[in-house]
Design a protein around this motif. Sequence first.
Motif, short mmCIF file in Angstrom:
data_model
loop_
_atom_site.label_atom_id
_atom_site.label_comp_id
_atom_site.label_asym_id
_atom_site.label_seq_id
_atom_site.Cartn_x
_atom_site.Cartn_y
_atom_site.Cartn_z
N THR A 109 0.85 -1.21 0.00
CA THR A 109 0.00 0.00 0.00
C THR A 109 0.88 1.25 0.00
N ALA A 110 1.93 1.24 0.79
CA ALA A 110 2.84 2.39 0.81
C ALA A 110 3.42 2.61 -0.59
N ALA A 111 3.75 1.52 -1.28
CA ALA A 111 4.30 1.64 -2.64
C ALA A 111 3.28 2.28 -3.58
N ILE A 112 2.03 1.87 -3.46
CA ILE A 112 0.97 2.42 -4.33
C ILE A 112 0.83 3.93 -4.08
N TYR A 113 0.78 4.33 -2.82
CA TYR A 113 0.60 5.75 -2.51
C TYR A 113 1.83 6.58 -2.92
N ALA A 114 3.00 6.05 -2.67
CA ALA A 114 4.22 6.83 -3.00
C ALA A 114 4.37 6.97 -4.51
N ARG A 115 4.04 5.91 -5.25
CA ARG A 115 4.13 5.99 -6.72
C ARG A 115 3.11 6.97 -7.27
N ARG A 116 1.90 6.94 -6.71
CA ARG A 116 0.87 7.87 -7.20
C ARG A 116 1.23 9.32 -6.90
N ALA A 117 2.12 9.51 -5.93
CA ALA A 117 2.60 10.87 -5.62
C ALA A 117 3.83 11.20 -6.47
N GLY A 118 4.19 10.30 -7.38
CA GLY A 118 5.27 10.59 -8.32
C GLY A 118 6.66 10.27 -7.79
N LYS A 119 6.75 9.53 -6.70
CA LYS A 119 8.07 9.22 -6.14
C LYS A 119 8.59 7.89 -6.71
#
Length: 303
Positions: free
Chosen positions: A15-25
């Motif tokens: 889940t952390a990966a999904i959120y961080a990727r969606r924030a462009g990181k």
Amino acid sequence: MYDVIIIGAGPAGLTAAIYARRAGKSVLVLEKDSFGGQVTFSPKLENYPGFETISGNELAQRMLEQALALGADVDMDTVTGIENGEWKTVIGENARYEARAVIIAAGARHRRLGLPREEAFIGNGLSFCAVCDGAFYQGGHVAVIGGGNTALQEILLLSEICQKVTVVQNLAFLTGEQAMIDRVLARANVEIRYSTLCVGYEGADALTGLCLRNTETGAQTTLAVDGAFLAIGTEPENLPFAALAPLNEAGYIRADESCRTPTPGIFAAGDCRTKAYRQVATAVADGASAALNAVRDLDAPAQ
Ligand SMILES: Cc1cc2nc3c(=O)[nH]c(=O)nc-3n(C[C@H](O)[C@H](O)[C@H](O)COP(=O)(O)OP(=O)(O)OC[C@H]3O[C@@H](n4cnc5c(N)ncnc54)[C@H](O)[C@@H]3O)c2cc1C
């Protein structure tokens, strides 16, 4: 160099990966064992919103695919430490990785007895969680192995669902809170086998019985059961991170819902941190929280 490295590919880490990727990181997830974490041991989840029922493997696979589709890098490596310098250096058995922020989502492991065929029976009659799996044994006979507070909670819940609960306790007494012990002792369908060790499992593909040994008499018996719950505690595996993410006396990383540790740029999410309830839903909530806070810190103007 990644913006965020996530240690552990369970529900919290993915889940952390999904959120961080969606924030462009840019994101790297490191996993030492199996993608999906503990949930892959659960044949059926019935308490994760959005799915009336889903296997742990399928839920894990969907989370992994979503993280990969968003562009997260995922690799197999066991992390053995983190160094804090200008950047965070994550030390794996295979390589060293650099990141601006690290989210530790290393989960926790339910303690095992260490008996032959134990891993094969997990999810096949042997469980760790009455909230998760108790309903599968409705009207049946189950055993609870353990006699502390966690076991007492499991016994109370299971005694409402099952026809009979047999408690296998190694000591001559129960060790939890007295109020809970009193409630357990008042349940007519609970039988307690004191001074008794579980020394073996019976069954072909699924668990059908426990081999018990009384430590006072030495007598060996077999107890036929529909299922058994191991309630002898959990053991987080947080020692590699302890220098930068202080642990409580039970080994969990001290962090609240913000998932922040005392070290700037290092976060702890999911079952590995101090919290009241360890479930997929709470792990997923932590993954979102840790990633959003990591992103906020990375995007904050330099002081
Ligand atoms: C049999 C079983 C049934 C369950 N049933 C349910 C249920 O029905 N409903 C529910 O809500 N919850 C259930 N749970 C609990 C749920 O699975 C956990 O609460 C959840 O998986 C926690 O997610 P997490 O990401 O925090 O940790 P985990 O799922 O434990 O994932 C952590 C990951 O980190 C990896 N890791 C650890 N250390 C390192 C390291 N040093 N380097 C690299 N990787 C590392 C681990 O291999 C693991 O894959 C069940 C658990 C079990 C065991």
